[in-house]
Write an enzyme that holds these catalytic residues in place. Structure first.
Site, short mmCIF file in Angstrom:
data_model
loop_
_atom_site.label_atom_id
_atom_site.label_comp_id
_atom_site.label_asym_id
_atom_site.label_seq_id
_atom_site.Cartn_x
_atom_site.Cartn_y
_atom_site.Cartn_z
CG HIS A 141 -0.32 0.18 2.52
ND1 HIS A 141 0.01 -0.89 3.33
CD2 HIS A 141 0.05 1.29 3.21
CE1 HIS A 141 0.54 -0.44 4.45
NE2 HIS A 141 0.59 0.88 4.40
CG ASP A 177 0.22 -4.26 2.78
OD1 ASP A 177 0.30 -3.66 1.69
OD2 ASP A 177 0.19 -3.68 3.88
CB SER A 259 3.30 1.60 6.07
OG SER A 259 2.12 1.79 6.81
#
Length: 268
Positions: A141, A177, A259
């Protein structure tokens, strides 16, 4: 002859007692020395026993005292709760900040669907190098729908602009992910490249609940930030719009922009 013999006899009789006395004195001297050595040995053993007893008493008093527990740090020789600065310093050259420019489509009542450039921030870890590129692992993402992407290295440089280089997505796994980003070695100045490090990857199978957890990431897009805690749980199921994932649960704060960053244990 009688006179001579008589004198000789007296000399012999006087000499014998004198030699016996000397022998007796020598024997007494040896006996006294042995007794003195034995006394000194007993004194040393007694002193050692007394010192050991005093040490044990001091340790018991120290163990029963709560004075050293009043603060987490009580001076240079006191208690230090946790210091991860060495781990952070060693691992920081393998952490990068990723800036991604994507196009977001927005529907308007008057103008229909329009596209706007949106800039987002994330993090990554240098995991490999080949003859032409550095490979960086991150989250899917972070790079999803990327139109333009740059990587900023976390090392020193005379010109800060030398730390920012273009990057491209090499592959993604949306189900987990995950993504891999590549940076061409020819785009990295030598001054920067020689300071970079490739991260040593651990195995989540070896983790235990309660182990140290150190998170490093580009929090809120303002630069690398370090938070610290422990592993709170293993194999925790988390359900999101993208599906259900089995994750590690640390209590170290993870902010937007972290992230794709590193989660380190106590060995870095």
């Amino acid at each position: 002859e009688d006179i001579s013999l008589s004198i000789a006899g007296r000399v012999s009789e006087e000499t014998v007692p004198e030699e016996a006395a000397q022998t007796e004195r020598a024997t007494l001297s040896v006996t006294d020395t042995a007794a003195q050595e034995e006394t000194e040995k007993e004194a040393e053993e007694l002193t050692a026993e007394e010192t050991e007893e005093e040490t044990e008493e001091a340790e018991e008093e120290s163990a029963g005292s709560s004075e050293t527990l009043e603060t987490t740090a009580t001076g240079d020789d006191g208690i230090v709760a946790m210091d991860v600065s060495g781990i952070v310093e060693n691992c920081m050259p393998s952490i990068v900040a990723i800036t991604n420019v994507s196009v977001e489509e927005v529907e308007s009542y008057f103008y229909g669907t329009q596209g706007y450039e949106v800039e987002s921030a994330g993090s990554g870890i240098i995991i490999a190098q080949n003859e032409e590129e550095l490979m960086i692992a991150t989250n899917n993402h972070v790079v999803e729908d990327s139109q333009e992407m740059t990587v900023c290295f976390t090392v020193d440089a005379e010109d800060p602009e030398d730390l920012v280089v273009p990057a491209v997505t090499k592959g993604t796994d949306a189900a987990h992910d995950l993504a891999v980003v590549a940076v061409a070695l020819e785009d990295i100045p030598d001054e920067v490249l020689e300071q970079l490090k490739i991260a040593t990857l651990g195995s989540s199978e070896d983790l235990k609940v309660g182990e140290t957890a150190i998170a490093i990431g580009n929090a809120l897009g303002v630069g690398q930030t370090v938070t610290c805690g422990i592993i709170s749980a293993l194999e925790r199921e988390v359900t999101t719009d993208a599906g259900t994932f089995t994750e590690l649960q640390p209590d170290a704060a993870i902010n937007f922009g972290c992230s794709g960053g590193a989660l380190l244990n106590g060995r870095g």
